[in-house]
Scaffold this active site. Sequence first.
Site, PDB file in Angstrom:
ATOM      1  N   HIS A   1      22.089  19.753  19.481  1.00 43.65           N
ATOM      2  CA  HIS A   1      22.876  19.525  18.253  1.00 43.65           C
ATOM      3  C   HIS A   1      22.992  18.041  17.959  1.00 43.65           C
ATOM      4  O   HIS A   1      23.665  17.300  18.679  1.00 43.65           O
ATOM      5  CB  HIS A   1      24.282  20.124  18.408  1.00 43.65           C
ATOM      6  CG  HIS A   1      25.068  20.085  17.132  1.00 43.65           C
ATOM      7  ND1 HIS A   1      25.435  21.228  16.453  1.00 43.65           N
ATOM      8  CD2 HIS A   1      25.551  19.051  16.405  1.00 43.65           C
ATOM      9  CE1 HIS A   1      26.112  20.896  15.366  1.00 43.65           C
ATOM     10  NE2 HIS A   1      26.205  19.566  15.315  1.00 43.65           N
TER      11      HIS A   1
ATOM     12  N   GLN B   1      26.520  19.949   4.380  1.00 42.06           N
ATOM     13  CA  GLN B   1      27.680  19.208   4.903  1.00 42.06           C
ATOM     14  C   GLN B   1      28.958  19.424   4.085  1.00 42.06           C
ATOM     15  O   GLN B   1      30.049  19.535   4.637  1.00 42.06           O
ATOM     16  CB  GLN B   1      27.342  17.714   4.954  1.00 42.06           C
ATOM     17  CG  GLN B   1      28.492  16.788   5.290  1.00 42.06           C
ATOM     18  CD  GLN B   1      28.879  16.812   6.758  1.00 42.06           C
ATOM     19  OE1 GLN B   1      28.201  16.246   7.587  1.00 42.06           O
ATOM     20  NE2 GLN B   1      29.969  17.497   7.068  1.00 42.06           N
TER      21      GLN B   1
ATOM     22  N   HIS C   1      22.664  14.813  14.559  1.00 44.17           N
ATOM     23  CA  HIS C   1      22.586  14.454  13.126  1.00 44.17           C
ATOM     24  C   HIS C   1      21.746  13.191  12.993  1.00 44.17           C
ATOM     25  O   HIS C   1      22.277  12.087  13.025  1.00 44.17           O
ATOM     26  CB  HIS C   1      23.978  14.239  12.536  1.00 44.17           C
ATOM     27  CG  HIS C   1      24.784  15.495  12.504  1.00 44.17           C
ATOM     28  ND1 HIS C   1      24.855  16.303  11.387  1.00 44.17           N
ATOM     29  CD2 HIS C   1      25.517  16.111  13.466  1.00 44.17           C
ATOM     30  CE1 HIS C   1      25.614  17.352  11.663  1.00 44.17           C
ATOM     31  NE2 HIS C   1      26.029  17.260  12.923  1.00 44.17           N
TER      32      HIS C   1
ATOM     33  N   ASP D   1      25.437  15.405  19.238  1.00 43.56           N
ATOM     34  CA  ASP D   1      26.062  15.455  17.916  1.00 43.56           C
ATOM     35  C   ASP D   1      25.917  14.130  17.156  1.00 43.56           C
ATOM     36  O   ASP D   1      25.311  14.090  16.105  1.00 43.56           O
ATOM     37  CB  ASP D   1      27.533  15.868  18.021  1.00 43.56           C
ATOM     38  CG  ASP D   1      28.095  16.406  16.705  1.00 43.56           C
ATOM     39  OD1 ASP D   1      27.315  16.536  15.738  1.00 43.56           O
ATOM     40  OD2 ASP D   1      29.301  16.711  16.651  1.00 43.56           O
TER      41      ASP D   1
ATOM     42  N   GLU E   1      34.924  24.015  13.517  1.00 41.25           N
ATOM     43  CA  GLU E   1      35.122  22.690  14.127  1.00 41.25           C
ATOM     44  C   GLU E   1      36.480  22.167  13.653  1.00 41.25           C
ATOM     45  O   GLU E   1      36.588  21.294  12.794  1.00 41.25           O
ATOM     46  CB  GLU E   1      33.995  21.721  13.735  1.00 41.25           C
ATOM     47  CG  GLU E   1      34.073  20.407  14.529  1.00 41.25           C
ATOM     48  CD  GLU E   1      33.033  19.378  14.115  1.00 41.25           C
ATOM     49  OE1 GLU E   1      32.280  19.627  13.166  1.00 41.25           O
ATOM     50  OE2 GLU E   1      33.003  18.308  14.754  1.00 41.25           O
TER      51      GLU E   1
ATOM     52  N   HIS F   1      27.562  25.003  12.023  1.00 43.81           N
ATOM     53  CA  HIS F   1      28.794  24.344  12.443  1.00 43.81           C
ATOM     54  C   HIS F   1      29.889  25.378  12.195  1.00 43.81           C
ATOM     55  O   HIS F   1      30.059  25.839  11.069  1.00 43.81           O
ATOM     56  CB  HIS F   1      29.065  23.122  11.575  1.00 43.81           C
ATOM     57  CG  HIS F   1      28.213  21.940  11.900  1.00 43.81           C
ATOM     58  ND1 HIS F   1      26.859  21.939  11.760  1.00 43.81           N
ATOM     59  CD2 HIS F   1      28.550  20.711  12.365  1.00 43.81           C
ATOM     60  CE1 HIS F   1      26.385  20.753  12.136  1.00 43.81           C
ATOM     61  NE2 HIS F   1      27.389  19.986  12.503  1.00 43.81           N
TER      62      HIS F   1
HETATM   63 ZN   LIG Z   1      27.367  18.422  13.996  1.00 41.81          ZN
END
Ligand SMILES: [Zn+2]
Length: 426
Positions: free
Chosen positions: A58, A153, A60, A310, A214, A211
């Site tokens: 995971h 996002q 970005h 992440d 979270e 996701h």
């Molecule tokens: Zn993430």
Amino acid sequence: MSADLLVTNATLPDGRTGVDVLVANGRIVNVAPRIDATAAKTVDAHGYLLTPPFVDAHFHMDATLSYGLPRVNESGTLLEGIALWGELKPTLTQDAIVERALTYCDWAVAKGLLAIRSHVDVCDPRLLAVEALLHVREKVKPYLDLQLVAFPQDGALRSPGAMEQLKRALQMGVDVVGGIPHFERTMRDGAESVRLLCELAAEQGRLVDMHCDETDDPHSRHIEMLAMESLRLGLQGRVTGSHLTSMHSMDNYYVSKLIPLIHEAGVSVVANPLINITIQGRHDTYPKRRGMTRVPELMAAGVNVAFGNDCVMDPWYSLGSGDMLEVASMGLHVAHMTSQTGMRACFDAITVNGAAILHLEGYGIAPGNHADFVLLQARDPVEAIRLRAPRLLVFRAGRVVAQTPAATATLDLPGRPPTVDWMLRR
Ligand SMILES: [Zn+2]
């Protein structure tokens, strides 16, 4: 048969010692004690740990190394990070994203990290980041497996045009369907986004990685919907729930029903220890929650759990270096997984478990697999985590793609040996 590489006297993560590994044409052809063969190159592992490469389940990559652009996250919260990323997005250029991503991939290779699943934001109608990371994926292919997730996002339903842009990103070559149900406007919209995105994945034969939950809100239960949709659509083994931090705060009785459902649905889980411990609990006074999902309990129920990095130096996190051993170390501390079994399970969470989530072909030190592996200055997985052991040699397809000198200290102490091998216990 002419062999290209023979690694001798290695220790493997499963505890086998004195193992030789023979490589030809980029593949492992034999793994056994004392292989009698000659090869163009021979490497004596001196009993050190030879592991399959690290896998980051995971990440970005469109945001990485942008720390401080256009400003830093003062509150440290997820929401300020998302707002900050929103400020940065209109100013991004494709060249800058590519440049930062390639730099990060260099760091990754140096750290023995050869497979990364990266989410890529599809909420910019220009899809600049998508184009940039598709380019990066091709460019790094000879040395790193980069898998891309179409990640809305700002919310697949909440952000105008996001669903269409997500579909366009998939057409352009992005691999996996993403989502962010807890960021939709309501719980109901979150559930609806999970349904629509899972249906899209089922139609197109795609993997799913959302996701999910979270948040510290124990009532954020989109993972239940994700598991249910996986069952309904026959997606078992193809779906991942990332983060699941709300589970940290959920009622224990509810979790005792939820975890078996996740297992039944064949949903994998990714925890992101560095980020979860940093971002969750920000609304707490004391005690402050740790926020990471229930890793040992999920593992004990037979759920496949991997760790992700992440963020590295981006709107959400100012630190990091692509070192999955650091991630595993944080994970085992946060989860109290300090038993020998627990620590070894954390090593699996940055290697084999992530490889299963990415559906990597030919992963692992066994005949027939890709000759991708890392020689660490450590004798076993626990020592590797304890020392963030130097990556002495990183191999891709049997070729050395990165090396780091062994760490050795020279001493000048009365009656003591002149050097110490970097904190290894004799
Ligand atoms: Zn993430």
